[in-house]
Structures are given as structure tokens and as C-alpha cells.
Write a protein that holds these residues in place. Structure first.
Motif, short mmCIF file in Angstrom:
data_model
loop_
_atom_site.label_atom_id
_atom_site.label_comp_id
_atom_site.label_asym_id
_atom_site.label_seq_id
_atom_site.Cartn_x
_atom_site.Cartn_y
_atom_site.Cartn_z
N SER A 2 1.04 -0.87 0.03
CA SER A 2 -0.11 0.12 0.04
C SER A 2 0.89 1.10 -0.02
O SER A 2 1.99 1.36 0.55
CB SER A 2 -0.97 -0.05 1.23
OG SER A 2 -1.62 1.20 1.39
N ASN A 3 0.18 2.49 -0.54
CA ASN A 3 1.21 3.57 -0.61
C ASN A 3 0.87 4.20 0.77
O ASN A 3 1.33 5.14 1.06
CB ASN A 3 0.51 4.64 -1.46
CG ASN A 3 1.05 4.25 -3.16
OD1 ASN A 3 1.99 3.68 -3.22
ND2 ASN A 3 0.24 4.80 -3.99
N ARG A 205 -12.27 11.69 -5.01
CA ARG A 205 -11.81 11.36 -6.25
C ARG A 205 -10.86 12.41 -6.74
O ARG A 205 -10.02 12.02 -7.25
CB ARG A 205 -12.76 10.54 -7.10
CG ARG A 205 -13.35 9.53 -6.90
CD ARG A 205 -14.68 8.88 -7.67
NE ARG A 205 -15.43 8.06 -7.18
CZ ARG A 205 -16.81 7.87 -7.16
NH1 ARG A 205 -17.42 9.15 -7.32
NH2 ARG A 205 -17.43 7.30 -6.64
N GLU A 260 -11.54 1.81 -2.77
CA GLU A 260 -11.57 2.48 -4.24
C GLU A 260 -10.38 3.70 -4.55
O GLU A 260 -9.94 3.57 -5.46
CB GLU A 260 -12.72 3.49 -4.24
CG GLU A 260 -12.92 4.29 -5.59
CD GLU A 260 -13.97 5.31 -5.64
OE1 GLU A 260 -14.20 6.12 -6.51
OE2 GLU A 260 -14.86 5.29 -4.50
N GLU A 262 -6.84 5.41 -4.48
CA GLU A 262 -5.36 5.31 -4.38
C GLU A 262 -4.69 6.67 -4.12
O GLU A 262 -4.90 7.83 -4.71
CB GLU A 262 -4.73 4.96 -6.01
CG GLU A 262 -3.32 4.57 -6.01
CD GLU A 262 -2.85 3.94 -7.13
OE1 GLU A 262 -1.70 3.91 -7.10
OE2 GLU A 262 -3.68 3.64 -7.97
N ASN A 295 -6.47 -1.30 1.26
CA ASN A 295 -6.08 -0.38 0.39
C ASN A 295 -5.21 -1.04 -0.49
O ASN A 295 -4.72 -0.99 -1.34
CB ASN A 295 -5.66 0.85 0.93
CG ASN A 295 -5.52 2.12 -0.08
OD1 ASN A 295 -4.26 2.12 -0.21
ND2 ASN A 295 -6.60 2.60 -0.70
N ASN A 296 -4.31 -1.97 0.43
CA ASN A 296 -3.31 -2.60 -0.16
C ASN A 296 -3.70 -3.59 -1.09
O ASN A 296 -3.28 -3.78 -2.12
CB ASN A 296 -2.46 -3.21 0.98
CG ASN A 296 -1.25 -4.13 0.61
OD1 ASN A 296 -0.69 -3.79 -0.59
ND2 ASN A 296 -0.86 -4.96 1.37
N ARG A 298 -6.39 -3.54 -2.73
CA ARG A 298 -7.03 -3.00 -3.93
C ARG A 298 -5.85 -2.49 -4.97
O ARG A 298 -5.77 -2.69 -6.02
CB ARG A 298 -7.80 -1.36 -3.45
CG ARG A 298 -8.15 -0.88 -4.63
CD ARG A 298 -7.38 0.84 -4.64
NE ARG A 298 -7.81 1.63 -5.81
CZ ARG A 298 -7.30 1.51 -6.78
NH1 ARG A 298 -6.00 1.17 -6.93
NH2 ARG A 298 -7.62 2.43 -7.77
N LEU A 299 -4.72 -2.10 -4.48
CA LEU A 299 -3.38 -1.84 -5.40
C LEU A 299 -2.98 -3.29 -5.83
O LEU A 299 -2.55 -3.14 -6.94
CB LEU A 299 -2.54 -1.08 -4.33
CG LEU A 299 -2.93 0.29 -4.11
CD1 LEU A 299 -1.65 0.99 -3.51
CD2 LEU A 299 -3.28 0.90 -5.24
N ALA A 302 -5.34 -4.18 -8.62
CA ALA A 302 -5.19 -3.36 -9.87
C ALA A 302 -3.98 -3.52 -10.53
O ALA A 302 -3.62 -3.31 -11.84
CB ALA A 302 -5.07 -1.80 -9.36
#
Length: 304
Positions: A2-3, A205, A260, A262, A295-296, A298-299, A302
Motif C-alpha cells: 500500500s502507498n 476522487r 476505491e 489510491e 487499500n493494499n 486494492r492496489l 489493480a
């Protein structure tokens, strides 16, 4: 990966002295927190834009007792749109960046500005004044390796001029400096979206691609208006205003949001949960870690 690299809580002095800050830092260390955002303007560390060295020495000795990653919250009253005090604010912000460097804090929070309803003559130059100040501050911060995290605020009085979250993101893009990022305060964005009749999620967003710092606390996105509570708990009972409640007490869909969006690399998720919710902080810490993992994931999906 994750970022989002870390999470924790904000802390400050309860009485202007370092002893009360130390007490809270020890409590947070006991919770297993890895990151703390220091509200340094709750302590006399700067006078007229100059660092008070003996106070800084005491702060450095205190912060070195703990293994925390530190971030710093700058002037809560910061407002680079104000033509009268913006120069003084810049001087104080630069002094805070020097302090950041001494305590190894690489993020400092700067609030978005505003104008009062009667400052009509200043509106044409307000955005430009703020952008010029942000660029000057980011240039000053560059050799220190400190990033300015520019935070979205909500309208606090009738007729006030203030940027929406999406407009604040445009300011960051326009300044276009590597040491300036946006800071999403989710509850602030929720309140402002409600007040302006905007889509909350669309505002998030718009901010996310330039965001490198997060302020997380729950609310119902209901503007304060003219309601004045006698006890702060009464605002909570009505769900009105900037409540800084524990995660899950409001109606923000944290899981959906973090599934959702990033953010930029090296983003910190900082929880601004009110002091009276100390007993809820352990559960909030676990929830925040779950959001980072979400979130990690999700990335990772992706990237496949």
C-alpha cells in the motif's frame, strides 16, 4: 504494498507545557501506536517567527524517548489568503519546518485559507496569494526533506470564501511542487459537500491523485449552522458539525472509500479522534490497520 505507510493519532499539550504532551505520548506508546502527529502550536516554541531554542531542546529530548514516526500539525489558524497576516504566518510555518527537521518529522500540515464575507475586494487575489505562499513554503521545505500537506477545510461562517476539496486539489496541481501534497480530511470534505450540495465521493476522487496525507475521524457530514451546543456531547447526540468521533460512530463508509481510492506513496493515515474518546482509540487503531490492508489489496488487484 500500500502507498499508506503508517497510522496513528494526533497529540498535543493540554496546558501549553511539555509535561502533558509527554503523558499522552507515553499513553500512545502503550497502545502500540507507530506514528504521532504533534500539535506543536499548542506549545510556545516560536515567538514572532523565531524558534525558542531552549524550548526546542526540551522538545527534542522528549521526542527522542519514543520510537514514533512523527508528523507535525502546523498553525490551526493558518490562512494564506489573509492579506494582513500571511507574511507572519509564513515566518511561523518556516520556523515549524526547522523544528520538523530537528525531530525528524517529514510532514507538516497546512490548512487551506479563507476570506470573510466582508473581504470582497480581496477575492480576486486570494487564490494567487495562497498559491504563492505555498510555493515559497514548499521551496523552503525542500532542503529539509519536509512535505507540506495542504488540508481541505469546510465553510465556518455565512458568506465565507473557501475552496472546495476539488478546488484545493487544483491549487496543489497548479503550484506543482514536489514538496507540496494535498491532505484529505474526510469529515471536512463530507461537511463541505453537504453544505455546497456537492457529491462527497466525487470530491474525494478529485483529491486522491495528489494526496499524500490523510486525516481520519467520523461524522455525519452535517454542517454546524447556527446550532450551539452547551456540552460538546450534545453536538454528537445530534450528529452535527466537525465531531472528530471514533471510526464507526458516524456514517462514513470507510471500507468502500479505501477499497476505491489510491493515494501518493509514503502517505500517512492520521486519526484525529477527540481526547474524550481515549477508550475507543485501541479499536480505532485496529480499524485503521484493516483499512490500510484493504487499500493494499486494492492496489495489488489493480496491478495484476
Amino acid at each position: 504494498m500500500s502507498n499508506i505507510i503508517a497510522t496513528g493519532f494526533n497529540s498535543g499539550s493540554a496546558d501549553g507545557e511539555l509535561d502533558s504532551l509527554e503523558t499522552d505520548l507515553r499513553r500512545l506508546a502503550g497502545l502500540g501506536v507507530d506514528t504521532v502527529e504533534l500539535g506543536l502550536t499548542s506549545i510556545d516554541l516560536i515567538a514572532g517567527g523565531r524558534v525558542i531554542k531552549e524550548r526546542l531542546d526540551r522538545l527534542m529530548a522528549l521526542t527522542r524517548q519514543f520510537p514514533f514516526r512523527y508528523t507535525v500539525h502546523g498553525l490551526v489558524s493558518s490562512n494564506f489568503m489573509d492579506p494582513v497576516t500571511s507574511r507572519y504566518q509564513l515566518d511561523a510555518a518556516k520556523a515549524l519546518i526547522e523544528i520538523c527537521d530537528q525531530i525528524d518529522a517529514r510532514i507538516i500540515v497546512q490548512h487551506g485559507g479563507c476570506l470573510r464575507a466582508d473581504q470582497i475586494a480581496e477575492r480576486a487575489s486570494a487564490d494567487l496569494r495562497e498559491r504563492e505562499a505555498l510555493f515559497e513554503l514548499a521551496e523552503f521545505a525542500r532542503p529539509y526533506g519536509v512535505r507540506i500537506a495542504f488540508e481541505n477545510i469546510f465553510t465556518t461562517e455565512p458568506g465565507q470564501y473557501r475552496q472546495t476539496p476539488a478546488e484545493l486539489a487544483e491549487t496543489v496541481k497548479t503550484v506543482n511542487h514536489p514538496n507540496l501534497v494535498a491532505l484529505i480530511d474526510f469529515s471536512h470534505a463530507y461537511i463541505e459537500a453537504t453544505y455546497r450540495g456537492l457529491n462527497f465521493r466525487e470530491q474525494l476522487r478529485a483529491m486522491a491523485p495528489v494526496t499524500g496525507h490523510l486525516h481520519v475521524h467520523d461524522s455525519f457530514g452535517r454542517p454546524q449552522g447556527f446550532y450551539k451546543a452547551y456540552h460538546p456531547q450534545e453536538s454528537t447526540a445530534l450528529g452535527i458539525g466537525d465531531l472528530h468521533m471514533p471510526l464507526g460512530w458516524g456514517d462514513i463508509d470507510w471500507e468502500e472509500i479505501f477499497s476505491e481510492l489510491e493515494f501518493l506513496p509514503d502517505t500517512v493515515l492520521m486519526m484525529e479522534i477527540g481526547a474524550r474518546y481515549r477508550s475507543e482509540q485501541p479499536a480505532c487503531l485496529e480499524r485503521a490497520r484493516q483499512l490500510i490492508a484493504l487499500n493494499n489489496n486494492r492496489l495489488s488487484l489493480a496491478a495484476e
